[in-house]
Design an enzyme around this catalytic site. Structure first.
Site, PDB file in Angstrom:
ATOM      1  N   GLN A 162      -4.617   3.497  -4.228  1.00  0.00           N
ATOM      2  CA  GLN A 162      -4.467   4.871  -3.743  1.00  0.00           C
ATOM      3  C   GLN A 162      -5.542   5.188  -2.706  1.00  0.00           C
ATOM      4  O   GLN A 162      -6.725   4.897  -2.901  1.00  0.00           O
ATOM      5  CB  GLN A 162      -4.538   5.853  -4.926  1.00  0.00           C
ATOM      6  CG  GLN A 162      -4.225   7.295  -4.564  1.00  0.00           C
ATOM      7  CD  GLN A 162      -2.789   7.528  -4.096  1.00  0.00           C
ATOM      8  OE1 GLN A 162      -1.877   6.822  -4.473  1.00  0.00           O
ATOM      9  NE2 GLN A 162      -2.596   8.513  -3.230  1.00  0.00           N
ATOM     10  N   ASP A 179       3.156  -0.567  -0.648  1.00  0.00           N
ATOM     11  CA  ASP A 179       2.824   0.535   0.254  1.00  0.00           C
ATOM     12  C   ASP A 179       3.106   0.162   1.708  1.00  0.00           C
ATOM     13  O   ASP A 179       3.120   1.033   2.579  1.00  0.00           O
ATOM     14  CB  ASP A 179       1.327   0.871   0.148  1.00  0.00           C
ATOM     15  CG  ASP A 179       1.072   2.156  -0.618  1.00  0.00           C
ATOM     16  OD1 ASP A 179       1.961   3.028  -0.640  1.00  0.00           O
ATOM     17  OD2 ASP A 179      -0.019   2.265  -1.191  1.00  0.00           O
ATOM     18  N   LYS A 223       3.326   9.082  -9.805  1.00  0.00           N
ATOM     19  CA  LYS A 223       3.920   7.751  -9.605  1.00  0.00           C
ATOM     20  C   LYS A 223       4.133   7.060 -10.948  1.00  0.00           C
ATOM     21  O   LYS A 223       5.188   6.484 -11.204  1.00  0.00           O
ATOM     22  CB  LYS A 223       3.014   6.907  -8.684  1.00  0.00           C
ATOM     23  CG  LYS A 223       3.022   7.405  -7.223  1.00  0.00           C
ATOM     24  CD  LYS A 223       1.943   6.758  -6.358  1.00  0.00           C
ATOM     25  CE  LYS A 223       1.913   7.390  -4.962  1.00  0.00           C
ATOM     26  NZ  LYS A 223       0.851   6.870  -4.096  1.00  0.00           N
TER      27      LYS A 223
END
Ligand code: GUN
Length: 294
Positions: free
Chosen positions: A97, A120, A53
């Site tokens: 994450q 997200d 990412k």
């Protein structure tokens, strides 16, 4: 024989589109999109994903910040960093994450993220907005799948779509998106999971099957009808003597035999996986342009 849906190619195309937009933003002295990621602990797969990412941000001209915290971080300590990112005007969006270490409360952490910066799309407010078809950040994997269906011009209106798996990050949002009055969308969706009785009865009637179960080669040719569209979200690492690394990646679909009956199919690797990064970058650009929350 199936047309292969090339997620790697589409992901690169999207990244080029975003890079071009960043160039224009820079030329006009606009705000450079800035994504942050928090990584707690040393999970190998998570390290790889977060690394990819950050690298993608560099490539397309975004700013990125990586916050690394130890395996023993408490919920309270993590929330302290989250509140810092919430208050930092230069950070447009950020992710925590997953999975988090077992001692942590994932739901509580997700709810601490400012919905405006939740690229997200995991905050309950954003999931609610998705269900209501309001502007929101779509979770990376479902957003990536919607992009693939759209860019390959796959007909979805009125089709029978079976989603296998009900996880909060893939199966559940995917079933909502495919049923919404949107294009892609407008499917008749059946959501199947580990407690579904006679799964094959459902998959045999499906025009589109989205498998997100995490069981290698679960969907076999006898479970699908001719002409089916198959989207494979699984990635299981298995030992292999055929590769130098000593392992290979398998999807949730027994690829060779199912491909023979499919009209479209995503490979593993190179299908859905690469799209998740493109989705995150698209969401970050939207955050920086304040497209979702004005
Ligand atoms: N772990 C697996 N998929 C994801 C994702 O899309 N976002 C985050 N933050 N963690 C993940």
């Amino acid at each position: 024989m199936a047309q292969i849906i090339d997620g790697k190619l589409i992901s690169l195309q999207i990244q080029e589109e975003i890079a071009a937009e960043v160039k224009t933003i820079k030329a006009n002295n606009g705000k450079i999109p800035h994504l942050a990621a928090i990584l707690v602990g040393n999970d190998g797969a998570s390290e790889t994903y977060v690394g990819a990412k950050v690298k993608a941000c560099e490539k397309i001209g975004f700013k990125s910040t990586l916050v690394r915290l130890s395996e023993t971080t408490t919920d309270q300590e993590l929330i302290y960093f989250i509140e810092g990112l919430n208050a930092d005007a230069d950070i447009d969006g950020y992710i925590v994450q997953l999975p988090l270490p077992k001692h942590m409360d994932e739901q509580k952490i997700m709810e601490a993220i400012a919905p405006q910066k939740d690229v997200d799309g995991f905050h309950p407010q954003n999931i609610g907005r998705m269900a209501l078809n309001l502007p929101t950040y779509l979770p990376a994997t479902p957003y990536g799948i919607m992009q693939l269906l759209e860019r390959y011009k796959i007909e979805t209106v009125g089709k029978n779509c079976v989603v296998i798996g009900r996880s909060h990050i893939v199966g559940s949002p995917m079933s909502i998106l495919m049923a919404r009055n949107t294009n892609p969308g407008n499917c008749t969706v059946t959501m199947c999971h580990s407690r579904t009785a006679n799964l094959k009865e459902f998959t045999l009637k499906a025009d589109i099957i989205i498998v997100a179960l995490g069981k290698a080669e679960f969907l076999t040719a006898d479970m699908v009808k001719d002409g089916v569209v198959v989207i494979d979200v699984g990635i299981t690492r298995v030992a292999s003597s055929e590769t130098k690394s000593g392992f290979k990646l398998l999807g949730d679909v027994k690829y060779d035999e199912v491909a023979e009956k499919s009209s479209f199919i995503t490979p593993v690797p190179g299908g859905v996986g690469p799209m998740t990064i493109a989705s995150l970058l698209m969401n970050t650009l939207k955050a920086s342009k304040k497209e979702i929350y004005k």
